[in-house]
Design a protein around this motif. Structure first.
Motif, short mmCIF file in Angstrom:
data_model
loop_
_atom_site.label_atom_id
_atom_site.label_comp_id
_atom_site.label_asym_id
_atom_site.label_seq_id
_atom_site.Cartn_x
_atom_site.Cartn_y
_atom_site.Cartn_z
N GLY A 1 6.03 43.42 43.36
CA GLY A 1 5.24 43.00 42.21
C GLY A 1 5.59 43.72 40.93
N LEU A 2 6.15 44.92 41.05
CA LEU A 2 6.49 45.69 39.86
C LEU A 2 7.96 45.52 39.47
CD1 LEU A 2 4.43 48.97 40.46
CD2 LEU A 2 3.81 46.90 39.18
N LYS A 3 8.61 44.53 40.06
CA LYS A 3 9.95 44.17 39.61
C LYS A 3 9.83 43.30 38.36
CE LYS A 3 12.33 44.43 44.08
NZ LYS A 3 13.07 43.68 45.12
N ALA B 1 9.01 39.53 38.72
CA ALA B 1 7.80 39.10 39.41
C ALA B 1 6.90 38.28 38.49
CB ALA B 1 7.04 40.32 39.94
N LEU B 2 6.40 37.15 39.00
CA LEU B 2 5.52 36.30 38.22
C LEU B 2 4.11 36.89 38.17
CD1 LEU B 2 6.56 32.78 39.54
CD2 LEU B 2 7.12 33.79 37.31
N VAL B 3 3.53 36.86 36.98
CA VAL B 3 2.18 37.41 36.80
C VAL B 3 1.17 36.67 37.68
CG1 VAL B 3 0.32 37.77 35.13
CG2 VAL B 3 2.70 38.20 34.47
N LYS B 4 1.29 35.35 37.75
CA LYS B 4 0.30 34.54 38.48
C LYS B 4 0.32 34.80 39.99
CE LYS B 4 3.16 30.40 39.25
NZ LYS B 4 3.12 30.50 40.71
N ASP B 5 1.42 35.42 40.51
CA ASP B 5 1.52 35.69 41.94
C ASP B 5 0.89 37.02 42.35
OD1 ASP B 5 2.83 33.32 42.33
OD2 ASP B 5 4.85 34.18 42.26
N LEU C 1 0.97 32.26 31.02
CA LEU C 1 0.78 33.12 32.20
C LEU C 1 1.15 32.43 33.51
CD1 LEU C 1 -2.55 34.97 31.30
CD2 LEU C 1 -0.19 35.78 31.07
N THR C 2 1.35 31.14 33.50
CA THR C 2 1.78 30.46 34.74
C THR C 2 3.26 30.68 35.00
OG1 THR C 2 2.23 28.39 33.57
CG2 THR C 2 0.00 28.69 34.45
N THR C 3 4.00 31.08 33.97
CA THR C 3 5.44 31.32 34.13
C THR C 3 5.85 32.72 33.71
OG1 THR C 3 5.89 30.41 31.93
CG2 THR C 3 5.98 28.88 33.81
N ALA C 4 4.93 33.46 33.10
CA ALA C 4 5.25 34.79 32.58
C ALA C 4 5.57 35.76 33.70
CB ALA C 4 4.09 35.31 31.75
N THR C 5 6.45 36.73 33.42
CA THR C 5 6.84 37.76 34.39
C THR C 5 6.30 39.11 33.96
OG1 THR C 5 8.89 38.26 33.24
CG2 THR C 5 8.95 36.48 34.89
N TYR C 6 6.44 40.08 34.90
CA TYR C 6 6.04 41.45 34.58
C TYR C 6 6.83 41.97 33.38
CZ TYR C 6 5.31 46.50 35.25
OH TYR C 6 5.02 47.83 35.07
N LYS C 7 8.14 41.59 33.30
CA LYS C 7 8.97 42.01 32.17
C LYS C 7 8.41 41.46 30.87
CE LYS C 7 13.77 42.12 30.55
NZ LYS C 7 13.43 41.70 29.18
N ASP C 8 7.87 40.22 30.92
CA ASP C 8 7.29 39.65 29.71
C ASP C 8 6.12 40.49 29.22
OD1 ASP C 8 9.08 37.55 29.74
OD2 ASP C 8 7.77 36.26 30.95
N LEU C 9 5.31 40.99 30.14
CA LEU C 9 4.19 41.86 29.75
C LEU C 9 4.69 43.15 29.13
CD1 LEU C 9 1.73 41.47 32.78
CD2 LEU C 9 1.53 40.41 30.53
N VAL D 1 -0.53 46.03 36.67
CA VAL D 1 -0.13 47.11 37.59
C VAL D 1 -1.28 47.42 38.56
CG1 VAL D 1 0.48 49.56 37.76
CG2 VAL D 1 1.56 48.11 36.01
N ALA D 2 -2.53 47.36 38.06
CA ALA D 2 -3.68 47.69 38.91
C ALA D 2 -3.84 46.71 40.05
CB ALA D 2 -4.96 47.72 38.06
N TYR D 3 -3.37 45.45 39.85
CA TYR D 3 -3.42 44.48 40.95
C TYR D 3 -2.70 45.02 42.18
CZ TYR D 3 -5.10 40.56 38.04
OH TYR D 3 -5.84 39.72 37.26
N PHE D 4 -1.74 45.87 41.98
CA PHE D 4 -0.88 46.33 43.08
C PHE D 4 -1.20 47.76 43.54
CE2 PHE D 4 1.45 43.05 40.80
CZ PHE D 4 1.84 42.22 41.84
N ASP D 5 -2.37 48.27 43.09
CA ASP D 5 -2.77 49.60 43.55
C ASP D 5 -2.85 49.61 45.08
OD1 ASP D 5 -2.89 50.62 41.04
OD2 ASP D 5 -5.09 50.52 40.85
N VAL D 6 -2.32 50.64 45.71
CA VAL D 6 -2.33 50.77 47.17
C VAL D 6 -3.41 51.77 47.57
CG1 VAL D 6 -1.02 51.41 49.21
CG2 VAL D 6 0.12 50.21 47.32
N ASP D 7 -4.39 51.29 48.37
CA ASP D 7 -5.48 52.14 48.85
C ASP D 7 -5.08 52.76 50.19
OD1 ASP D 7 -7.81 53.37 49.54
OD2 ASP D 7 -9.05 51.57 49.58
N ASP D 8 -5.00 54.08 50.23
CA ASP D 8 -4.58 54.76 51.47
C ASP D 8 -5.77 55.31 52.25
OD1 ASP D 8 -5.37 56.80 49.84
OD2 ASP D 8 -3.59 58.05 50.16
N THR D 9 -7.00 54.88 51.87
CA THR D 9 -8.20 55.41 52.54
C THR D 9 -8.19 55.12 54.04
OG1 THR D 9 -9.49 55.09 50.52
CG2 THR D 9 -10.72 55.42 52.57
#
Length: 659
Positions: free
Chosen positions: A414-416, A419-423, A440-448, A482-490
Motif C-alpha cells: 500500500g505504501l508503494k 498503489a491506488l488510494v481507493k484500494d 480518487l478512483t484513479t489516484a495513487t499514493y504518489k499522487d498524494l 498511511v494510517a489505513y495501513f497501520d499494523v496493530d501488533d497487540t
C-alpha cells in the motif's frame, strides 16, 4: 368355488395360435397410468425406507446411552473392593457425571431425531397414488398406530361384532366395530412431553442409571458402616477392660477399697511419666513434619499455583485445568494395647507438625492439641490437557504471526507509489480534503505525495496563511492514507506472551522443578509415616494412663462412699450392651436410626430390578406391535397379504388397526 371368466382379448389370442406365424397380442408399450402407479409405489417404498431409517437412528441414540451406562456399571464393579470411602466418593462423582452427560446427550439427540422421524412420516403419508383409496386408508391408520406406539398418539382399531338370537343363542348377523385407542407419551416407546423425554425406552435408561448409582451407594454404605463399627468396637473394648477390673473388687470392705484406690493412684505417677516422655519424643520429631510441610509450599510448583491468577486458570478448578490434586491415602494402622483392646494410629496428613497448648481453668498446662491444616494434596499433571494447551498456544501464535505478516505485506504494498488510494483497507472518499482535486478512483499514493510536495513548494515560495492551510491539509491527506495501513501488533504480542507462559508452565510441570516437587512431596509423606512409631507410643501411653485414671477415680469414689461396685459394674454393662446394639444396627451416618443400612440399600436395588424387568417386557411387547404394523404397511404397498398382528393382553388378538 370361484367362477372363472375368460376375457374376449384372451380368446382372440388363443385363436391366433392356429396360424403359422405366432404373433403377440400384448402391447409392449406401458400405459402412462401404469407407469405413474409403478413410480408412485417406488416413491412410497422409498419413503417407507426413510421412515424406518429415521427410527433406526433413534434406536442407535438409545443404544449409545445404554452402552455408556453399561460402561459405568462395569467400572462400578471394578471398584467394589476399594478400601477407602473417600476414593469411592471421588470415582462415584466422576462416573455420575459421565452417566448424566450420556443421558443429556441422548435426550438432546432424540429430540432432533424425532423431528426427522416426523418429517419422514409426513413424506410417507404424502405419497397417495400407489394404492387405491381403501388400501391407502388402511396404510394411513397402520402408520398412525405405529406412530402412536412409538411416540404416543391416537389410532383406530377395527373389528367385527356378532349379534346373537336372545332366545336360541345362535349368531344372527355380523357387524363392523371400531374403537379409538390412545397411547400416552409415557406409555410409548420414545415419546416426549414438552421438551422432556418420557418414553418407555428413556425410562429404562433412567432406571438403569439409577441402579448404577444405587450400587455405588451400597458399596459406600458398607464402607462407612465398617468404619463406624470399627470405632465403636474400640470403645467397646475399653469398657470391657474396665469392667474386668471392676469385677475384681467388692463393696463389702471399705478398707480394701481405699487400699486399692491408693495403689491405683500410685501407679498413675509412673504412667504419667511414660506419657510425658512419649509426648516429648513425638514433639521433638514433629519438627520434621513441620519442616516437610513448609518445604512443599516452598517448591516452585506450589508457589506457581499459590498465585491466584495462575490457579484460577491452570489449577484443578481453573478455567483450563492442567493438573488435579490427589488426596494422600494413609494405610490404616491399628494398635493393640497391653490390655488387649485396640486403637487407631493411622497417620493424619492434615497435621502440620505444630501444637496448641491446652490450659485448665486455673491456667495449668494440661496437654496439647495437634494443629491441622488442609492436607497437602499431591499435584498430578494432566499430560493430555497440558499438551493441548502447548499446542493451542503454538497455533494461536502461528495464526497471530500470519495475520501480522499479512498486515505488514499489505502495508508494504500500500505504501508503494503505484498503489491506488481507493484500494486502501477502510477507504472512504470523505476522509480526504483533496484540495488538489485528484480523481480518487484513479489516484495513487504518489499522487498524494506529489500534492503534498506541490503544497510545500507553494508555501516555501509564499508563506501565506492560505498556503499553510493547503500544506496542512495535503499532509493530513497523506497521513490519512498511511494510517489505513497501520499494523496493530497487540494480538501478536499477546500470543507471544501466552505461548511464553504456557511454555514456562510446561517446563515447570515436566522438568527438574516438578521432579524436585515430587521428591519433596514423597519426603513429606515419608516423614508422616515415620511418625507412626512415636504416635503409637504416645497412643499406648495415653490409653494406659486414661484407663488407670478412670479406675483410680472410680476406686476413690467407692472408698468415699459416693457409689458402689454394683452400680459401676451395671453402668459399664449398660455401656457394653449399648455399644453392641450400635454395632448390630449401625447405619452409614454413624447412628442407628438416621442413615441407610446395607439392607435398605439392597432393597432399593431389588425394586429397581423389578421395575427394569417390567419396562423391558413392556418395551418388547410394544416393539413387536410396532414392527408388525410396519410390516403390514410394506405388504399393503407391495400388494401382498398382511401378516398377523402379535397378540397382546390389552387387545386379545381380535382386532387390528387395518381391518
Amino acid at each position: 368355488m370361484k367362477k372363472k371368466f375368460i376375457a374376449v382379448s384372451v380368446l382372440i389370442c388363443a385363436l391366433a395360435l392356429g396360424s403359422t406365424t405366432l404373433t403377440s397380442c400384448v402391447d409392449d408399450n406401458e400405459s402412462a397410468s401404469v407407469t405413474a402407479i409403478r413410480d408412485a409405489k417406488a416413491q412410497q417404498l422409498t419413503s417407507l425406507a426413510n421412515y424406518q431409517q429415521a427410527q433406526a437412528d433413534a434406536e442407535k441414540i438409545i443404544a449409545e446411552a445404554e452402552a455408556a451406562i453399561r460402561n459405568a456399571e462395569a467400572q462400578a464393579k471394578q471398584i467394589e473392593n476399594e478400601s477407602a470411602s473417600v476414593d469411592l466418593e471421588i470415582k462415584k462423582a466422576t462416573l455420575a457425571t459421565d452417566i448424566e452427560a450420556a443421558k443429556a446427550k441422548a435426550e438432546a439427540n432424540l429430540m432432533i431425531q424425532q423431528a426427522a422421524l416426523a418429517q419422514a412420516k409426513a413424506e410417507l403419508l404424502k405419497v397417495e397414488d400407489a394404492v387405491d383409496l381403501a388400501t391407502k386408508a388402511k396404510i394411513n391408520n397402520l402408520i398412525a398406530a405405529a406412530d402412536a406406539i412409538m411416540n404416543g398418539g391416537t389410532y383406530t382399531l377395527y373389528g367385527t361384532g356378532i349379534n346373537y338370537d336372545p332366545n336360541t343363542g345362535d349368531p344372527t348377523w355380523a357387524y363392523a366395530t371400531e374403537k379409538t385407542v390412545n397411547i400416552n407419551p409415557d406409555e410409548s416407546l420414545i415419546g416426549t412431553s414438552g421438551s422432556q423425554q418420557v418414553g418407555l425406552k428413556y425410562q429404562l435408561i433412567n432406571k438403569k442409571a439409577d441402579k448404577v448409582n444405587a450400587e455405588y451407594d451400597l458399596t459406600d454404605t458398607k464402607l462407612k458402616i465398617a468404619e463406624f463399627v470399627r470405632k465403636e468396637k474400640i470403645k467397646l473394648a475399653v469398657d470391657q477392660a474396665l469392667l474386668a477390673e471392676y469385677q475384681k473388687y467388692s463393696n463389702t470392705d471399705k478398707e480394701t477399697a481405699e487400699k486399692a484406690a491408693n495403689e491405683a493412684k500410685a501407679q498413675l505417677n509412673g504412667l504419667q511419666e511414660t506419657l510425658d516422655q512419649a509426648i516429648a519424643t513425638e514433639k521433638a520429631e514433629a519438627t520434621k513434619i513441620a519442616n516437610a510441610h513448609t518445604a512443599i509450599s516452598a517448591t516452585e510448583v506450589e508457589k506457581f499455583f499459590e498465585n491466584t491468577d495462575n490457579n484460577n486458570k491452570y489449577g484443578e478448578n481453573g478455567s483450563t485445568p492442567v493438573i488435579a490434586r490427589e488426596y494422600p491415602k494413609a494405610e490404616t494402622v491399628t494398635v493393640t494395647f497391653d490390655d488387649g483392646t485396640i486403637g487407631d494410629a493411622t497417620p493424619d496428613y492434615t497435621w502440620d507438625g505444630t501444637y496448641t497448648p491446652i490450659y485448665n481453668g486455673s491456667g495449668d498446662l494440661i496437654g496439647y492439641n495437634k494443629n491441622t491444616n488442609r492436607a497437602k494434596e499431591q499435584i498430578i499433571v494432566d499430560e493430555e490437557a497440558l499438551a493441548a494447551e502447548v499446542t493451542k498456544a503454538a497455533r494461536d501464535l502461528d495464526v497471530a504471526q500470519t495475520n501480522y505478516d499479512a498486515a505488514v505485506k499489505v502495508q508494504t504494498e500500500g505504501l508503494k507509489d503505484a498503489a491506488l488510494v481507493k484500494d486502501a483497507p477502510g477507504y472512504q472518499a470523505w476522509d480526504f480534503n483533496n484540495d488538489s482535486g485528484l480523481d480518487l478512483t484513479t489516484a495513487t499514493y504518489k499522487d498524494l505525495k506529489d500534492a503534498t510536495a506541490a503544497a510545500q513548494k507553494a508555501y516555501d515560495k509564499e508563506a501565506t496563511q492560505a498556503n499553510r492551510n493547503a500544506l496542512d491539509r495535503a499532509e493530513e491527506d497523506e497521513a490519512t492514507y498511511v494510517a489505513y495501513f497501520d499494523v496493530d501488533d497487540t494480538a501478536l504480542e499477546a500470543a507471544k506472551e501466552a505461548k511464553a507462559t504456557v511454555d514456562a508452565l510446561n517446563t515447570l510441570l515436566t522438568g527438574d522443578a516438578f521432579k524436585a516437587y515430587t521428591t519433596v512431596y514423597e519426603a513429606y509423606i515419608a516423614t508422616h509415616d515415620a511418625n507412626v512409631a512415636s504416635a503409637t507410643a504416645t497412643l499406648k501411653a495415653q490409653h494406659n494412663y486414661d484407663v488407670q485414671d478412670d479406675l483410680a477415680t472410680t476406686l476413690a469414689n467407692v472408698a468415699a462412699g459416693y457409689t458402689d461396685w454394683a452400680e459401676e459394674i451395671n453402668t459399664k454393662e449398660k455401656a457394653i450392651n449399648n455399644a453392641e446394639k450400635n454395632i448390630a444396627n449401625m447405619t452409614d451416618n454413624g447412628t442407628t436410626t438416621g442413615g441407610y443400612t446395607e439392607a435398605s440399600r439392597q432393597a432399593y436395588i431389588d425394586a429397581l430390578d423389578v421395575e427394569i424387568a417390567r419396562l423391558e417386557k413392556e418395551i418388547s411387547i410394544k416393539q413387536a406391535q410396532y414392527d408388525s404394523y410396519m410390516s403390514q404397511v410394506e405388504a399393503l404397498i407391495n400388494g401382498e397379504e398382511t401378516p398377523e398382528v402379535p397378540e397382546t393382553p390389552e387387545e386379545g388378538g381380535e382386532e387390528t388397526p387395518a381391518e
